[in-house]
Design a protein around this motif. Structure first.
Motif, PDB file in Angstrom:
ATOM      1  N   GLY A 191       0.816  -1.210   0.000  1.00 20.10           N
ATOM      2  CA  GLY A 191       0.000   0.000   0.000  1.00 20.10           C
ATOM      3  C   GLY A 191       0.848   1.257   0.000  1.00 20.10           C
ATOM      4  O   GLY A 191       0.582   2.207  -0.746  1.00 20.10           O
TER       5      GLY A 191
ATOM      6  N   LYS B 102       2.125   3.868  -3.682  1.00 19.42           N
ATOM      7  CA  LYS B 102       1.906   5.323  -3.745  1.00 19.42           C
ATOM      8  C   LYS B 102       3.141   6.016  -4.313  1.00 19.42           C
ATOM      9  O   LYS B 102       3.045   6.893  -5.165  1.00 19.42           O
ATOM     10  CB  LYS B 102       1.538   5.864  -2.372  1.00 19.42           C
ATOM     11  CG  LYS B 102       0.119   5.509  -1.957  1.00 19.42           C
ATOM     12  CD  LYS B 102      -0.147   5.896  -0.524  1.00 19.42           C
ATOM     13  CE  LYS B 102      -1.516   5.509  -0.031  1.00 19.42           C
ATOM     14  NZ  LYS B 102      -2.024   4.218  -0.365  1.00 19.42           N
TER      15      LYS B 102
ATOM     16  N   HIS C  24      -5.401  -2.216   3.950  1.00 18.78           N
ATOM     17  CA  HIS C  24      -3.967  -2.116   3.671  1.00 18.78           C
ATOM     18  C   HIS C  24      -3.614  -0.906   2.799  1.00 18.78           C
ATOM     19  O   HIS C  24      -2.504  -0.830   2.276  1.00 18.78           O
ATOM     20  CB  HIS C  24      -3.474  -3.418   3.049  1.00 18.78           C
ATOM     21  CG  HIS C  24      -3.655  -4.590   3.968  1.00 18.78           C
ATOM     22  ND1 HIS C  24      -2.938  -4.739   5.131  1.00 18.78           N
ATOM     23  CD2 HIS C  24      -4.517  -5.628   3.929  1.00 18.78           C
ATOM     24  CE1 HIS C  24      -3.331  -5.837   5.763  1.00 18.78           C
ATOM     25  NE2 HIS C  24      -4.287  -6.391   5.050  1.00 18.78           N
ATOM     26  N   ASN C  25      -4.577   0.006   2.647  1.00 21.44           N
ATOM     27  CA  ASN C  25      -4.357   1.245   1.878  1.00 21.44           C
ATOM     28  C   ASN C  25      -3.967   0.991   0.428  1.00 21.44           C
ATOM     29  O   ASN C  25      -3.107   1.681  -0.111  1.00 21.44           O
ATOM     30  CB  ASN C  25      -3.323   2.140   2.575  1.00 21.44           C
ATOM     31  CG  ASN C  25      -3.817   2.608   3.915  1.00 21.44           C
ATOM     32  OD1 ASN C  25      -4.914   3.132   4.030  1.00 21.44           O
ATOM     33  ND2 ASN C  25      -3.016   2.394   4.949  1.00 21.44           N
TER      34      ASN C  25
ATOM     35  N   ASP D 173      -4.736   1.707  -2.964  1.00 17.19           N
ATOM     36  CA  ASP D 173      -5.494   2.681  -3.743  1.00 17.19           C
ATOM     37  C   ASP D 173      -5.507   2.341  -5.225  1.00 17.19           C
ATOM     38  O   ASP D 173      -5.918   3.155  -6.038  1.00 17.19           O
ATOM     39  CB  ASP D 173      -4.908   4.084  -3.541  1.00 17.19           C
ATOM     40  CG  ASP D 173      -5.091   4.564  -2.119  1.00 17.19           C
ATOM     41  OD1 ASP D 173      -6.048   4.122  -1.459  1.00 17.19           O
ATOM     42  OD2 ASP D 173      -4.271   5.389  -1.676  1.00 17.19           O
TER      43      ASP D 173
ATOM     44  N   HIS E 247      -8.819  -1.924   1.377  1.00 17.74           N
ATOM     45  CA  HIS E 247      -8.980  -0.715   2.191  1.00 17.74           C
ATOM     46  C   HIS E 247      -8.131  -0.793   3.467  1.00 17.74           C
ATOM     47  O   HIS E 247      -7.463   0.175   3.842  1.00 17.74           O
ATOM     48  CB  HIS E 247     -10.459  -0.495   2.531  1.00 17.74           C
ATOM     49  CG  HIS E 247     -10.697   0.692   3.383  1.00 17.74           C
ATOM     50  ND1 HIS E 247     -10.635   1.981   2.897  1.00 17.74           N
ATOM     51  CD2 HIS E 247     -10.965   0.802   4.704  1.00 17.74           C
ATOM     52  CE1 HIS E 247     -10.860   2.828   3.881  1.00 17.74           C
ATOM     53  NE2 HIS E 247     -11.069   2.135   4.992  1.00 17.74           N
TER      54      HIS E 247
END
Length: 185
Positions: free
Chosen positions: A53, A57, A93-94, A96, A91
Motif C-alpha cells: 500500500g 503510492k 492495507h491502503n 489505492d 482498504h
C-alpha cells in the motif's frame, strides 16, 4: 504454459473488481504497469500487504500504474478469499489501486503466474521488464519488508532504463486453481 520472461510482450487483459469497475491494461498504454497476483488469505501476502500500500503510492508518483489480480478459486478459502472481501482487505492495507477478479483464471494462466504474491513489471511498451519477488523478507524471517528488489526494477523502468538483470523468483502460496486449470508441472 510457458513462463513469460524478460522482454516478452505482456498479455493484454481487462478485468473488473468486486464493484464492477474495470481495469484495462491497454488503457495504460505508454506507461509502466505493475501487475501483482495477490489474494487475501496467503500469509506471504498478509506479510507485505501494508508495505505494498505504501510503496505503490511512491511508484505511482513515478508514473507506474499498479493493479492487483485475485486469481484464486474463491471457494478454497471462502472465509478470506471470497470476492466480497477483496475491497475491505484492500482498504485495510491502503491499496489505492485496482484489485480485480480473474474468475476464470485465464490471466493467471497466460502470465504463467504460480504464487501469491507474484510481481510482473511491464515497461512502457508493455514488455516484461521484471518478474519476481518484492524483496527477501518472509513471514518467518527477521528481515523487514523493504520492497528493495522490485523497487530497484521500478526505478530503472520509470527512468527509461532496463531493470536489473539479477531477478529472484517470488515465494508465496501457490495459486489455488479451479479444477482442471492446474498448470503442467
Amino acid at each position: 504454459m510457458a513462463l513469460l520472461g524478460v522482454g516478452d510482450p505482456a498479455p493484454s487483459f481487462c478485468l473488473s473488481d468486486s464493484s464492477g469497475s474495470e481495469f484495462d491494461l491497454d488503457a495504460a498504454s505508454g506507461r509502466p504497469v505493475l501487475v501483482m497476483f495477490m489474494c487475501n488469505h496467503c500469509p506471504y501476502v498478509k506479510h507485505v500487504a501494508a508495505a505494498i500500500g505504501a510503496l505503490t503510492k511512491r511508484w505511482e508518483r513515478a508514473g507506474v500504474t499498479a493493479v492487483a489480480i485475485h486469481s484464486n478459486d474463491p471457494q478454497r478459502y471462502s472465509s478470506e478469499d471470497a470476492y466480497d472481501l477483496m475491497a475491505p482487505f484492500a482498504h485495510e492495507h491502503n491499496w489505492d489501486f485496482p484489485y480485480v477478479i480473474d474468475a476464470s483464471q485465464a490471466v493467471a494462466q497466460v502470465y504463467a503466474a504460480r504464487c501469491t504474491p507474484e510481481f510482473f513489471l511491464l515497461d512502457r511498451e508493455h514488455r516484461i521488464a521484471y518478474r519476481g519477488r518484492l524483496d527477501g523478507s518472509r513471514p518467518s524471517s527477521d528481515l523487514p519488508v523493504t520492497g528493495d528488489d522490485l523497487d530497484a526494477a521500478i526505478r530503472s523502468v520509470a527512468d527509461g532504463r532496463a531493470a536489473p538483470t539479477e531477478q529472484y523468483p517470488s515465494v508465496g502460496c501457490s495459486i489455488k486453481w479451479l479444477p482442471g486449470n492446474e498448470p503442467d508441472q
